[in-house]
Structures are given as C-alpha cells and as structure tokens.
Design an enzyme around this catalytic site. Sequence first.
Site, PDB file in Angstrom:
ATOM      1  N   LYS A   1       0.858  -1.190   0.000  1.00 41.36           N
ATOM      2  CA  LYS A   1       0.000   0.000   0.000  1.00 41.36           C
ATOM      3  C   LYS A   1       0.882   1.224   0.000  1.00 41.36           C
ATOM      4  CE  LYS A   1      -3.917   2.227   0.304  1.00 41.36           C
ATOM      5  NZ  LYS A   1      -3.529   2.949  -0.941  1.00 41.36           N
TER       6      LYS A   1
ATOM      7  N   GLN B   1       7.179   3.827   3.845  1.00 43.99           N
ATOM      8  CA  GLN B   1       5.762   3.454   3.897  1.00 43.99           C
ATOM      9  C   GLN B   1       5.539   2.203   4.752  1.00 43.99           C
ATOM     10  OE1 GLN B   1       3.841   5.552   1.485  1.00 43.99           O
ATOM     11  NE2 GLN B   1       2.144   5.066   2.850  1.00 43.99           N
TER      12      GLN B   1
ATOM     13  N   LYS C   1       5.441   3.514   8.320  1.00 45.12           N
ATOM     14  CA  LYS C   1       4.269   4.373   8.489  1.00 45.12           C
ATOM     15  C   LYS C   1       3.003   3.527   8.586  1.00 45.12           C
ATOM     16  CE  LYS C   1       4.057   7.552   5.347  1.00 45.12           C
ATOM     17  NZ  LYS C   1       3.757   8.447   4.210  1.00 45.12           N
TER      18      LYS C   1
ATOM     19  N   LYS D   1       5.302   1.646  -3.123  1.00 43.46           N
ATOM     20  CA  LYS D   1       5.250   2.990  -3.726  1.00 43.46           C
ATOM     21  C   LYS D   1       5.489   2.827  -5.212  1.00 43.46           C
ATOM     22  CE  LYS D   1       4.756   7.309  -2.372  1.00 43.46           C
ATOM     23  NZ  LYS D   1       4.103   7.817  -1.146  1.00 43.46           N
TER      24      LYS D   1
ATOM     25  N   ASP E   1       0.035  10.709  -4.693  1.00 42.37           N
ATOM     26  CA  ASP E   1       1.213  11.328  -4.057  1.00 42.37           C
ATOM     27  C   ASP E   1       1.473  12.574  -4.902  1.00 42.37           C
ATOM     28  OD1 ASP E   1       3.413  10.602  -1.876  1.00 42.37           O
ATOM     29  OD2 ASP E   1       4.513  11.424  -3.563  1.00 42.37           O
TER      30      ASP E   1
ATOM     31  N   ASN F   1      -1.932  18.985  -1.976  1.00 39.94           N
ATOM     32  CA  ASN F   1      -2.953  18.323  -1.173  1.00 39.94           C
ATOM     33  C   ASN F   1      -2.628  18.361   0.327  1.00 39.94           C
ATOM     34  OD1 ASN F   1      -3.634  15.326   0.067  1.00 39.94           O
ATOM     35  ND2 ASN F   1      -5.330  16.287  -0.993  1.00 39.94           N
TER      36      ASN F   1
ATOM     37  N   SER G   1      -6.888   5.946   3.628  1.00 33.69           N
ATOM     38  CA  SER G   1      -6.960   5.056   2.465  1.00 33.69           C
ATOM     39  C   SER G   1      -7.398   3.662   2.894  1.00 33.69           C
ATOM     40  CB  SER G   1      -5.585   4.948   1.788  1.00 33.69           C
ATOM     41  OG  SER G   1      -5.354   6.050   0.935  1.00 33.69           O
TER      42      SER G   1
END
Length: 449
Positions: free
Chosen positions: A90, A111, A114, A126, A166, A241, A381
């Site tokens: 993810k 990631q 995280k 990613k 992203d 964003n 997400s």
Amino acid sequence: MNEYLKDVLHDINQKNLNEQEFLQAVKEVLGTVKPLLNSHPEYKKLAILERITEPERIITFRVPWVNDKGEIKVNRGYRVQFSSLIGPYKGGLRFHPSVNQSIMKFLAFEQIFKNALTGLPIGGGKGGSDFDPKGKSDNEIMNFCQSFMTELYRHIGQDVDVPAGDIGVGAREIGYLFGQYKRIRNAYEGGVLTGKAVSYGGSLARKEATGYGLIFYVREMLKAHNTSLENKTVTISGSGNVAIYAAEKAIKNGAKVIAMSDSNGCIYDKNGIDLELIKQIKEIQRGRIYEYIKKYPDAVYMEKNSNDSPIWTIKTDIALPCATQNELTLNSAKILVENGVLAIGEGANMPCTQEATDYLLENNILVAPAKAANAGGVATSAIEMSQNSMRYYYTFEEVEAKLERIMINIFNSCKDSAENYGCTGNYVAGANLAAFSKLAEAMIAQGVV
Ligand code: NDP
Ligand code: 2IT
C-alpha cells in the site's frame, strides 16, 4: 555501534551505491533501533535487518503515450512492492520528473513503517513515473494514465497491492487510472486504488486526511509539552494536497498560517493566508503561488533560487514542511532555531535532511516525524478500502473521528516507545522503534519468507 548493525549497513551501502535517498532513509531508521537490537540478539540470526531493507519486488516498465501534437513520448514507470508482512502493498504513485529508483525505494521503505504505525492491515509499497504533469492537457494526462495502468494492472489488486496518490497524482489521475483498470479487468474492484472521487467509491475526508492528520499529531505533541496551536504562527511549504488541508486544520485550531510555497517560491502574508484563494489558484486553476499577490499586493513573494527554500527564513512558531524530500536543510534548520521555532511537523516524506533533523533535536525542538505525522492519509486510504469491501460508506464526521483516534494512538505509541527506550521526547526515534518492533514480530511469526 552494534556490530551486526555496522555489518548490515556496510552491505546495504555496497548494494545500493547510487541510491542516496534510499540509503538516507535506511540509515535514519537503523540508526535509531539500536536499543531494540541490544534487547533482541536473535534478530541477527533471523536476518531481520537484511530482510526488512530488501524489497520483495521492484517492477519497472515502459510507458509510451501520445501527446496533443501527435508525438510519441516514452516515460518509465515503477512499482516497488517492498513489504507485504502486515497487509497488501500500500502506498501512493508519484508523477514528477525527479522520480527514479532511489526515490521510489526510499518512499516504499518509509511506507512500511508508516503503515505499521497506523495499526491497520497494510504493507508497504510505492510507485510512479518520471512523467511531468505540469503544463499537460487533461487529454495528455488521461493518455498517460491509461498507458501506465495498461502495464500496472497485472501487478496490483485489492488484496495484492493498492496504489493511491502522491505528488502529481490526485483525484483526476486516480479517476483515469481506475477507469482503465476497470475496463481491462471487466470488474468493479473498488478497493484496488484509493483516493477515488466520492462519486464512484472514494471515502469522504480522504482528500483532507493527510493534512488534518498532521495537525492532529502536532496538536497532541504540543499538548504533551503543555502548549497548543492557539495563536501560534505557522509556515507551510508546498501548496498541494497535504499543505492545503494542513493549513485548513491549523487555522481551525486557532493558528495563523503566514506563509506557503510551491517549487518556484513562497508567499508571506503577515495578516494570515487567504486559504480559499490558495485553493482557487492551486486546486482549480492549477496555477503558480505568486498569483496570490495579484489580490494581496501587501503580501511578499520570495523566489527560490538555491537549495534552501526562502520560506524557512520567515520567523515562525511552527514549521510544516509539506512539499518534498530534503527540502529543509541544515542551513534552514539553523535559521529556524535562531528565529525561535518551537516545533516541526513533517507532512512531506523525509522533508528534513538528516543533518537538519539532528540539529533540531540537539536544540530541543519538537519534531513530529513524517512516518508518524503524515500517516493520516494512508490510514484513511485503509478506511476507504474497508468501506469498499463493506459496500457501505461512512459520513465525513465518522471518517474524521476515526482519523483523529488513529493519529492520537500513533502519537501515543511514538511517545511510549521513546520513553521505554530511554529517549523521552524524541518522537523520531519513538516512531522507528514502535514500527520496527511490530514488523520484526510479524516477520519472526511468518518464518523465512
Ligand atoms: P501535490 O502534488 O498535491 O503537491 C506537492 C506540492 O509540493 C506542490 O506545491 C509542489 O509545487 C511542491 N513540490 C513538489 N516537488 C517539489 C520540489 N522538488 N521542490 C519544491 N516544492 C516541490 O503533492 P502532495 O501534497 O500529495 O504531497 C506532498 C508531500 O506529502 C510529498 O512528500 C508526499 O510524498 C507527501 N505525502 C502525501 C500524502 C498524500 O496523501 N497525498 C500522504 C503522506 C505524505 P509545484 O506545484 O511547484 O510542483
Ligand atoms: O506517502 C503516503 O503515505 C501517501 N502518498 C499516501 C498513500 C496511500 O496509500 O494513501
């Protein structure tokens, strides 16, 4: 330094010689997990460090597409499927000319940690391309996205790998990517991508989630040090964003956002930024931030003409780097400290150079580390994925409440880990230690895979 750690770092250096960003991210994590290695000597025999730093799979592919003049262009696509230890791969897709394998690997590596911190079942990945969306027409963006997905689709799936946005990839791009995936698969598999528009399966509050989550985390961090966002000045790099919704939530918490930026420069408005105008310029017109001063001639525009972004020269209580990696250098950190900064909240991934982070921590500045503080986007997400599986949607307020709870939990686990391992108040180390121990446990449980 622990001998095992030293040997592993040496090997990783040799294997990834030209991948500066990846090496930086690996060293940052491994540099803080020494207390865990000391209390778990079995990690060496089980090759935990070697396994966690080697991607399960890297996919690169050709992306041919046709521009509006009828010319054929070729870009390179990537998907780094780094770890499926605790869930499907993810992580977002980045479209930016600077994209290369090192950047993809550093982002995928970050990631993993995280996503582990969110407490939700998501692994680390990613992807993206060196495609530059700036100045491209909608038609060119769609052509590119369709070609990108025509290769990517065979590598992803709602239980396999779930990309999202992203830099350079927002709701428009996710829509084109999803449409092409659905067409090729002849099935509506809503959970294959997140960050979808609400009209066809997206989650309310996903757009706002990373920025809001960052502010929830910073709020908790300040609270733990007996202060708050109320009446604080805030500077935020970027105007995409993450930056926009961090600004929105900071303002809701009583702070005054005085500066924002893009890759060309920054605007400083001592009266407080007019965020609706920023949204108009950036989200609707896809324009440049200097257009802000057309309406506010008293605001100052400072052009970026070196590695050090001018936004960090502005005196502020709280600085939120929300643009890109290594955007806050040691020089900038020194100026921020000299100007009395209280806290840094990393909205972007790895926005501070290692030297900058070290300097900030040495000077007792509170640092909210990216892999914890910007986890609200990916956490939401995951909430989008669960809504897609349930075929049922939560209200905005329900999603935001879940996000807030998750960010509070993440802050508490960073704080507790820092305290347990003797580095109270160092949330950078706390985040790494909390995530690493969870991942190591999962790795041991699953055997040699
Ligand atoms: P956007 O594309 O929406 O916005 C990116 C912003 O950063 C733009 O203002 C852009 O300026 C600026 N920027 C990009 N590259 C550079 C650069 N090389 N130098 C200076 N400024 C730059 O991206 P996001 O807001 O989604 O992402 C921003 C950061 O947050 C990234 O590090 C991303 O990895 C991270 N992140 C994003 C999440 C998400 O949910 N979207 C979740 C967690 C982290 P310009 O328009 O001039 O290019
Ligand atoms: O860096 C990140 O966490 C993101 N770009 C969001 C990833 C996601 O899957 O929502």
